[in-house]
Design a protein around this motif. Structure first.
Motif, PDB file in Angstrom:
ATOM      1  N   LEU A  12       0.814  -1.210   0.000  1.00 23.15           N
ATOM      2  CA  LEU A  12       0.000   0.000   0.000  1.00 23.15           C
ATOM      3  C   LEU A  12       0.851   1.265   0.000  1.00 23.15           C
ATOM      4  O   LEU A  12       1.737   1.435   0.840  1.00 23.15           O
ATOM      5  N   THR A  13       0.554   2.153  -0.928  1.00 18.23           N
ATOM      6  CA  THR A  13       1.067   3.516  -0.917  1.00 18.23           C
ATOM      7  C   THR A  13      -0.143   4.425  -0.994  1.00 18.23           C
ATOM      8  O   THR A  13      -1.017   4.240  -1.846  1.00 18.23           O
ATOM      9  N   ALA A  14      -0.235   5.385  -0.071  1.00 17.99           N
ATOM     10  CA  ALA A  14      -1.430   6.230  -0.007  1.00 17.99           C
ATOM     11  C   ALA A  14      -1.070   7.614   0.507  1.00 17.99           C
ATOM     12  O   ALA A  14      -0.041   7.822   1.156  1.00 17.99           O
ATOM     13  N   GLY A  15      -1.946   8.563   0.205  1.00 18.24           N
ATOM     14  CA  GLY A  15      -1.745   9.933   0.661  1.00 18.24           C
ATOM     15  C   GLY A  15      -2.852  10.814   0.143  1.00 18.24           C
ATOM     16  O   GLY A  15      -3.959  10.345  -0.151  1.00 18.24           O
ATOM     17  N   TYR A  16      -2.542  12.098  -0.013  1.00 17.11           N
ATOM     18  CA  TYR A  16      -3.543  13.079  -0.415  1.00 17.11           C
ATOM     19  C   TYR A  16      -3.050  13.829  -1.643  1.00 17.11           C
ATOM     20  O   TYR A  16      -1.951  14.386  -1.643  1.00 17.11           O
ATOM     21  N   HIS A  17      -3.859  13.811  -2.707  1.00 18.94           N
ATOM     22  CA  HIS A  17      -3.504  14.454  -3.969  1.00 18.94           C
ATOM     23  C   HIS A  17      -2.168  13.868  -4.463  1.00 18.94           C
ATOM     24  O   HIS A  17      -2.056  12.677  -4.653  1.00 18.94           O
ATOM     25  N   ASN A  18      -1.148  14.693  -4.602  1.00 17.34           N
ATOM     26  CA  ASN A  18       0.145  14.198  -5.105  1.00 17.34           C
ATOM     27  C   ASN A  18       1.126  13.879  -3.979  1.00 17.34           C
ATOM     28  O   ASN A  18       2.279  13.539  -4.242  1.00 17.34           O
ATOM     29  N   GLU A  19       0.680  14.011  -2.737  1.00 19.42           N
ATOM     30  CA  GLU A  19       1.572  13.772  -1.601  1.00 19.42           C
ATOM     31  C   GLU A  19       1.425  12.338  -1.102  1.00 19.42           C
ATOM     32  O   GLU A  19       0.317  11.867  -0.846  1.00 19.42           O
ATOM     33  N   THR A  20       2.551  11.649  -0.962  1.00 19.56           N
ATOM     34  CA  THR A  20       2.561  10.298  -0.405  1.00 19.56           C
ATOM     35  C   THR A  20       2.825  10.377   1.092  1.00 19.56           C
ATOM     36  O   THR A  20       3.781  11.012   1.529  1.00 19.56           O
ATOM     37  N   VAL A  21       1.967   9.742   1.883  1.00 21.50           N
ATOM     38  CA  VAL A  21       2.096   9.782   3.342  1.00 21.50           C
ATOM     39  C   VAL A  21       2.575   8.437   3.893  1.00 21.50           C
ATOM     40  O   VAL A  21       3.395   8.388   4.801  1.00 21.50           O
ATOM     41  N   VAL A  22       2.039   7.336   3.372  1.00 21.87           N
ATOM     42  CA  VAL A  22       2.513   6.004   3.741  1.00 21.87           C
ATOM     43  C   VAL A  22       2.937   5.281   2.467  1.00 21.87           C
ATOM     44  O   VAL A  22       2.329   5.460   1.407  1.00 21.87           O
ATOM     45  N   GLU A  23       3.977   4.455   2.565  1.00 21.79           N
ATOM     46  CA  GLU A  23       4.563   3.877   1.356  1.00 21.79           C
ATOM     47  C   GLU A  23       4.900   2.402   1.529  1.00 21.79           C
ATOM     48  O   GLU A  23       5.506   2.001   2.521  1.00 21.79           O
ATOM     49  N   ASN A  24       4.476   1.620   0.554  1.00 19.18           N
ATOM     50  CA  ASN A  24       4.861   0.212   0.410  1.00 19.18           C
ATOM     51  C   ASN A  24       4.598  -0.597   1.683  1.00 19.18           C
ATOM     52  O   ASN A  24       5.451  -1.331   2.173  1.00 19.18           O
ATOM     53  N   ILE A  25       3.394  -0.473   2.215  1.00 19.82           N
ATOM     54  CA  ILE A  25       3.034  -1.161   3.453  1.00 19.82           C
ATOM     55  C   ILE A  25       2.387  -2.505   3.151  1.00 19.82           C
ATOM     56  O   ILE A  25       1.457  -2.595   2.358  1.00 19.82           O
ATOM     57  N   THR A  26       2.898  -3.530   3.770  1.00 18.01           N
ATOM     58  CA  THR A  26       2.316  -4.865   3.678  1.00 18.01           C
ATOM     59  C   THR A  26       2.121  -5.387   5.095  1.00 18.01           C
ATOM     60  O   THR A  26       3.055  -5.403   5.895  1.00 18.01           O
ATOM     61  N   CYS A  27       0.893  -5.778   5.413  1.00 15.09           N
ATOM     62  CA  CYS A  27       0.581  -6.198   6.778  1.00 15.09           C
ATOM     63  C   CYS A  27      -0.725  -6.987   6.777  1.00 15.09           C
ATOM     64  O   CYS A  27      -1.644  -6.678   6.016  1.00 15.09           O
ATOM     65  N   THR A  28      -0.787  -8.016   7.616  1.00 15.14           N
ATOM     66  CA  THR A  28      -2.017  -8.774   7.785  1.00 15.14           C
ATOM     67  C   THR A  28      -2.438  -8.728   9.247  1.00 15.14           C
ATOM     68  O   THR A  28      -1.633  -9.001  10.142  1.00 15.14           O
ATOM     69  N   ILE A  29      -3.689  -8.352   9.483  1.00 11.01           N
ATOM     70  CA  ILE A  29      -4.271  -8.350  10.827  1.00 11.01           C
ATOM     71  C   ILE A  29      -5.313  -9.450  10.868  1.00 11.01           C
ATOM     72  O   ILE A  29      -6.236  -9.475  10.048  1.00 11.01           O
ATOM     73  N   TYR A  30      -5.143 -10.371  11.798  1.00 15.44           N
ATOM     74  CA  TYR A  30      -5.990 -11.555  11.833  1.00 15.44           C
ATOM     75  C   TYR A  30      -7.176 -11.347  12.769  1.00 15.44           C
ATOM     76  O   TYR A  30      -7.141 -10.525  13.686  1.00 15.44           O
ATOM     77  N   GLU A  31      -8.215 -12.114  12.529  1.00 13.42           N
ATOM     78  CA  GLU A  31      -9.398 -12.072  13.371  1.00 13.42           C
ATOM     79  C   GLU A  31      -9.016 -12.362  14.823  1.00 13.42           C
ATOM     80  O   GLU A  31      -8.333 -13.337  15.109  1.00 13.42           O
ATOM     81  N   GLY A  32      -9.432 -11.491  15.723  1.00 10.03           N
ATOM     82  CA  GLY A  32      -9.120 -11.658  17.138  1.00 10.03           C
ATOM     83  C   GLY A  32      -7.866 -10.939  17.596  1.00 10.03           C
ATOM     84  O   GLY A  32      -7.570 -10.903  18.795  1.00 10.03           O
ATOM     85  N   ASP A  33      -7.110 -10.342  16.674  1.00 13.13           N
ATOM     86  CA  ASP A  33      -5.920  -9.577  17.056  1.00 13.13           C
ATOM     87  C   ASP A  33      -6.314  -8.326  17.839  1.00 13.13           C
ATOM     88  O   ASP A  33      -7.379  -7.736  17.617  1.00 13.13           O
ATOM     89  N   PHE A  34      -5.422  -7.922  18.749  1.00 12.23           N
ATOM     90  CA  PHE A  34      -5.434  -6.573  19.310  1.00 12.23           C
ATOM     91  C   PHE A  34      -4.124  -5.973  18.822  1.00 12.23           C
ATOM     92  O   PHE A  34      -3.070  -6.142  19.418  1.00 12.23           O
ATOM     93  N   PHE A  35      -4.202  -5.287  17.692  1.00  9.77           N
ATOM     94  CA  PHE A  35      -3.019  -4.852  16.960  1.00  9.77           C
ATOM     95  C   PHE A  35      -2.764  -3.382  17.245  1.00  9.77           C
ATOM     96  O   PHE A  35      -3.635  -2.539  17.049  1.00  9.77           O
ATOM     97  N   GLY A  36      -1.562  -3.071  17.721  1.00 11.12           N
ATOM     98  CA  GLY A  36      -1.207  -1.702  18.044  1.00 11.12           C
ATOM     99  C   GLY A  36      -0.205  -1.144  17.057  1.00 11.12           C
ATOM    100  O   GLY A  36       0.743  -1.830  16.664  1.00 11.12           O
ATOM    101  N   ILE A  37      -0.406   0.095  16.641  1.00 11.87           N
ATOM    102  CA  ILE A  37       0.544   0.791  15.768  1.00 11.87           C
ATOM    103  C   ILE A  37       0.959   2.083  16.450  1.00 11.87           C
ATOM    104  O   ILE A  37       0.106   2.895  16.830  1.00 11.87           O
ATOM    105  N   ILE A  38       2.248   2.272  16.626  1.00 12.92           N
ATOM    106  CA  ILE A  38       2.766   3.507  17.207  1.00 12.92           C
ATOM    107  C   ILE A  38       3.562   4.264  16.158  1.00 12.92           C
ATOM    108  O   ILE A  38       4.004   3.697  15.156  1.00 12.92           O
ATOM    109  N   GLY A  39       3.736   5.546  16.398  1.00 15.39           N
ATOM    110  CA  GLY A  39       4.524   6.356  15.491  1.00 15.39           C
ATOM    111  C   GLY A  39       4.318   7.826  15.796  1.00 15.39           C
ATOM    112  O   GLY A  39       3.395   8.211  16.519  1.00 15.39           O
TER     113      GLY A  39
END
Length: 260
Positions: A12-39
């Motif tokens: 995944l690469t995503a952002g707003y208009h021509n600006e990229t905010v996140v780039e080349n993300i690959t991740c799987t969240i499984y059923e029942g996970d309590f998944f935390g993301i910090i940053g």
């Protein structure tokens, strides 16, 4: 038995208009996970959540919710935004706020049904806020309001709960009971929590990742010096007070790009 994939993100690469905010993300969240993301602020946490909700179209890559596009699965997702704005002078009760969550199911039919109201009371009971249902929303503390906003997300019976900086307006004393509530909810649904609060992650979640444009993941809930340095792009000293911790291998970016 293999776990079901609740959320699958590929390149995944995503952002707003021509600006990229996140780039080349690959991740799987499984059923029942309590998944935390910090940053850090501006690292792309909210952008990632909005992409999962289908509010932002990927520039590249794909996101699926139970193997379907996000736009087809919005009724399966409860969302608690970072800041829920409201007019303190507008006459709206706790009951009214949570009833809004039924729009996810009912659309814009002008009247709420008896079932809508019953489900609303039950959602408030789940977050231990049913005795406040006739209170004006502005009369509540920050922690109480967050519980109400969670009830609004729960009232449509989602399978996935997304939370964006849920403790931003909660005092420290209320945070433990708030996260204990999330652990209880996690028995019934998958939770994805994003926060800049490093301390809370290893205490409550089952899996953790770090995001600052790129995503660094481990299939464990331990936050390490290497993870933080990879995310914040600077040397970091971690101080632990009587808490055992393990050291994991340092992150390597998927494309072996030099850390900035």
């Amino acid at each position: 038995m293999n776990k079901k994939k609740a959320i699958e993100i590929k390149n995944l690469t995503a952002g707003y208009h021509n600006e990229t905010v996140v780039e080349n993300i690959t991740c799987t969240i499984y059923e029942g996970d309590f998944f935390g993301i910090i940053g850090p602020n501006g690292g792309g946490k909210s952008t990632l959540l909005k992409s999962i909700l289908g509010l932002i179209k990927p520039q590249k890559g794909t996101i699926t919710i139970y193997q379907k596009p996000p736009a087809q699965m919005r009724t399966m997702i409860g969302y608690v935004p970072q800041y829920a704005e409201y007019d303190r002078d507008y006459p709206i009760s706790v009951m009214d706020v949570v009833l809004m969550g039924r729009r996810n199911i009912r659309g814009y039919h002008p009247r709420y049904t008896k079932d809508d109201k019953t489900e609303t009371v039950q959602a408030l009971k789940t977050v231990h806020m049913d005795k406040y249902l006739q209170r004006h929303i502005s009369e509540l503390s920050g922690g109480q309001r967050q519980r109400v906003f969670i009830a609004r997300a729960l009232v449509s019976h989602p399978k996935i709960l997304l939370l964006d900086e849920p403790t931003a307006s909660i005092d420290k004393e209320s945070q433990d009971s708030f996260y204990t509530l999330l652990q209880t909810l996690n028995k019934e649904m998958t939770i994805l929590l994003v926060t800049h609060d490093i301390g809370v992650i290893s205490s409550y979640v089952s899996r953790v990742a770090c995001l600052n444009r790129y995503l660094f993941t481990h299939d464990e809930k331990v936050v390490t010096k290497e993870m933080i340095e990879a995310t914040y792009n600077c040397p970091v000293d971690l101080i632990a007070h009587g808490v055992p911790h393990r050291v994991l291998e340092e992150h390597t970016h998927i494309n072996n790009k030099k850390k900035r």
